[in-house]
Design a protein around this motif. Structure first.
Motif, short mmCIF file in Angstrom:
data_model
loop_
_atom_site.label_atom_id
_atom_site.label_comp_id
_atom_site.label_asym_id
_atom_site.label_seq_id
_atom_site.Cartn_x
_atom_site.Cartn_y
_atom_site.Cartn_z
N ARG A 16 6.29 1.69 -8.07
CA ARG A 16 6.51 1.24 -6.76
C ARG A 16 6.95 -0.18 -6.43
O ARG A 16 6.18 -1.07 -7.31
CB ARG A 16 4.96 1.76 -6.27
N THR A 19 7.16 -3.11 0.06
CA THR A 19 8.11 -2.79 1.17
C THR A 19 7.84 -3.59 2.33
O THR A 19 6.77 -4.21 2.53
CB THR A 19 7.66 -1.31 1.87
N THR A 47 6.12 4.92 0.32
CA THR A 47 4.58 4.90 0.11
C THR A 47 3.95 6.06 -0.95
O THR A 47 2.62 6.35 -1.13
CB THR A 47 3.82 5.07 1.36
N ARG A 50 1.67 8.65 0.93
CA ARG A 50 0.19 8.16 1.46
C ARG A 50 0.34 8.13 2.93
O ARG A 50 -0.49 8.58 3.32
CB ARG A 50 -0.12 7.11 0.76
N THR A 124 -0.99 9.78 7.99
CA THR A 124 -1.65 9.92 6.71
C THR A 124 -1.96 11.24 6.33
O THR A 124 -2.93 11.78 7.03
CB THR A 124 -2.52 8.83 6.40
#
Length: 174
Positions: A16, A19, A47, A50, A124
């Motif tokens: 990951r 960002t 994400t 998430r 979310t």
């Protein structure tokens, strides 16, 4: 992912990446929805599903019809004021306010002023941004005017939203 209290933290997921988004980045996706312009700042793809973060510019009179969805939605209002309808009760939220809409609760919001409202929306888990991209119209920037749709085109967008809403864990109530 969360760990149990007292359990060691999992290792860093080096697959990951960081960002970094800026609302005027020409590489961001901007979409016109119900007369407003929504800019996808951070997508679920970035994400790991998430959450997503969306910059919303809502014109006077703009806002979605009553709806509900199976995920949390939070707004932070930077400019202007919206009228929220939450479980049938009206509320006002202005600049500096943060509002959390619990999952599955019926709600809507409308800009009842004569000035645009600017707010951030976090959902979310992620997915709402994908619905917006599927039913909206791409625009060039976060301040670009919405396309001038015919009555038939507006009706088609509404039917498309109704047809796709269940796929994106959303129910339109009007």
């Amino acid at each position: 992912m969360t760990t149990q209290p007292g359990a060691p933290l999992p290792p860093d997921d080096v697959n990951r990446n960081l960002t970094l988004a800026h609302f005027d980045d020409p590489m961001l996706r901007h979409v016109s929805i119900v007369g407003g312009t929504y800019t996808i700042l951070v997508s679920g793809e970035q994400t790991g599903g998430r959450y997503c973060l969306i910059d919303m510019l809502v014109p006077p009179g703009g806002g979605p019809p009553p709806h509900r969805h199976e995920f949390e939605e939070m707004f932070t209002i930077f400019d202007g004021e919206v009228e929220l309808i939450f479980r049938g009760q009206p509320y006002r939220a202005g600049a500096g306010s943060t509002v959390n809409i619990p999952a599955n609760a019926p709600h809507a919001f409308k800009n009842r002023s004569d000035k645009p409202v600017r707010m951030l929306c976090m959902c979310t888990p992620a997915g709402q941004e994908e619905l917006f991209l599927a039913v909206g119209d791409p625009v060039a920037s976060r301040t670009a005017p919405p396309p001038n749709l015919s009555q038939a085109e507006r009706a088609e967008r509404i039917e498309r939203a109704k047809a796709l809403s269940a796929k994106y864990r959303t129910e339109l109530l009007a």
